[in-house]
Scaffold this active site. Sequence first.
Site, PDB file in Angstrom:
ATOM      1  N   ASN A   1       0.805  -1.220   0.000  1.00 37.70           N
ATOM      2  CA  ASN A   1       0.000   0.000   0.000  1.00 37.70           C
ATOM      3  C   ASN A   1       0.842   1.276   0.000  1.00 37.70           C
ATOM      4  O   ASN A   1       0.418   2.303  -0.521  1.00 37.70           O
ATOM      5  CB  ASN A   1      -0.980   0.006   1.174  1.00 37.70           C
ATOM      6  CG  ASN A   1      -0.298  -0.007   2.519  1.00 37.70           C
ATOM      7  OD1 ASN A   1       0.732  -0.662   2.702  1.00 37.70           O
ATOM      8  ND2 ASN A   1      -0.861   0.705   3.477  1.00 37.70           N
TER       9      ASN A   1
ATOM     10  N   GLU B   1       4.793  -3.784  12.211  1.00 35.84           N
ATOM     11  CA  GLU B   1       3.733  -2.781  12.118  1.00 35.84           C
ATOM     12  C   GLU B   1       2.598  -3.428  11.339  1.00 35.84           C
ATOM     13  O   GLU B   1       2.805  -3.896  10.209  1.00 35.84           O
ATOM     14  CB  GLU B   1       4.225  -1.511  11.430  1.00 35.84           C
ATOM     15  CG  GLU B   1       5.152  -0.678  12.301  1.00 35.84           C
ATOM     16  CD  GLU B   1       4.545  -0.250  13.617  1.00 35.84           C
ATOM     17  OE1 GLU B   1       3.303  -0.090  13.682  1.00 35.84           O
ATOM     18  OE2 GLU B   1       5.289  -0.080  14.593  1.00 35.84           O
TER      19      GLU B   1
ATOM     20  N   CYS C   1      -2.995   1.762   6.659  1.00 35.56           N
ATOM     21  CA  CYS C   1      -3.195   1.202   7.993  1.00 35.56           C
ATOM     22  C   CYS C   1      -3.670   2.268   8.962  1.00 35.56           C
ATOM     23  O   CYS C   1      -4.266   1.970   9.995  1.00 35.56           O
ATOM     24  CB  CYS C   1      -1.913   0.539   8.503  1.00 35.56           C
ATOM     25  SG  CYS C   1      -0.475   1.609   8.462  1.00 35.56           S
TER      26      CYS C   1
END
Length: 483
Positions: free
Chosen positions: A152, A250, A284
Amino acid sequence: MTKKYFNFINGSWKEALNGNTIESRNPAAPLEAVGNFQSSSKEDLSEAIIAADQSFEAWSSLSYIERGSYLYRAAEEMEKMVEEIAETATKEMGKTFIETKGEVKRSIAILKYYAGEGMQQIGEVIPSADSETMLYTKRVPLGAVGIIAPWNFPIAIPIWKIAPALIYGNTVVFKPASESAITGLKIVEVFEKAGLPAGVLNAVTGKGSIIGEGLVENDHIKGISFTGSNPTGKRIAIGAVERGIKYQLEMGGKNPSVILEDADLDQASKMTVDAAMKHTGQKCTATSRVYIQESIYEKTKEKIIKHIEAIKVGNGMDEDTYMGPVATKSQYDSVLAYIEKGKKEGAKLIYEGKSLTNELREEGFYIEPTVFEDGKEGMAIVEEEIFGPVIVLMKTSGLQDAITKANSSRFGLSAAVFTNNIKNSVIFSDKVDAGMIKVNGETTGSEPHVPFGGMKDSSSHSREQGKAAKEFFTSIKTISTTI
């Protein structure tokens, strides 16, 4: 003819030993091939790891300033390739050209920041109980490290891992996400043009089950930095613990924005929509839960819908596109499945977006902005990360209720509050369990020089970016010298 891209191992571009490739396709036009990249084996990975391991001594022996000079040169080379890298990223994973171009520019800033870290303090002198003893600490690199990046943010996230890894003296084996592998290889090309010594940065593309797991299992790899899904992150953590190496994760988010009655509602509604819908919700840190104080709920909902009605969905290379397609067919199917779950679980669908033409639907993986209200705890659309252009509006009685609801998630990456009351902003910032708090700002976005990371299931509780990066990419050595 479709261009073929190769692994980068020990300073050379190499074909996978098995000769297999994977085709990268444009999510805005799935019949269009962006290129073919290598579907590598563990033998290819092993060659890359050996190169990183063997180059470690020479690279770590350079001064910080010498290592920083390579990062400065990489930044200069990336500046020459802004358009090329951005276009590749847009064609590989769909988000708009203006967004990928901004991501390249952010990456240049990260490279320059970490180049400058080569001239910063890296240890401490500590008073000793013995007047004839000098007691000090220094930081030492881990060795060869594995970097596993998501699709992303195919430019910025690899760079904010690779740059600190290199400045602190580590060597790197980089696995880009298959959905954006060619973009990842463009990044490696930047370092090659900067003259980085052979073996210091290596890149191997292929399936996560082969290359990702191989990085975790290999005894020469001394640390793993990963951004991606929670299930994969947990598997990496287990493997790293079994080997006794450092790991940095993460992962997901289910980020709340809270709009209180004293907020600037025009600002709050605009920023909430931008945080939820830019990048097609594939961040995110994207806003997915919106808690609005009851007294202003209807007015704020109306403003949010008005902003969403203005969104143009289309090919990310078109100048007037606000929101491109989702990155893959599997992501498209997943987001649509969540929308159906929301309907079945009883949330009220209040905006499904303007109807796209059949031609546009067939052309790419397009999903209109989607807005639910009346979400409840226990609903999938309230509790699970959707990673698409979907938000849920919910009422809150006030600040304390909003804090409780914001903290109800198992995730804790980012959160935002819109208020003009400084006391409310301080209380919210103190009480919400998230690694990043925004007051009158989007849940998304982080400057290169500040720590980034989450709490709870969003992270391994480590931090990336800024000076915090050295906590992962180095170990502290304490030295006592008696005269």
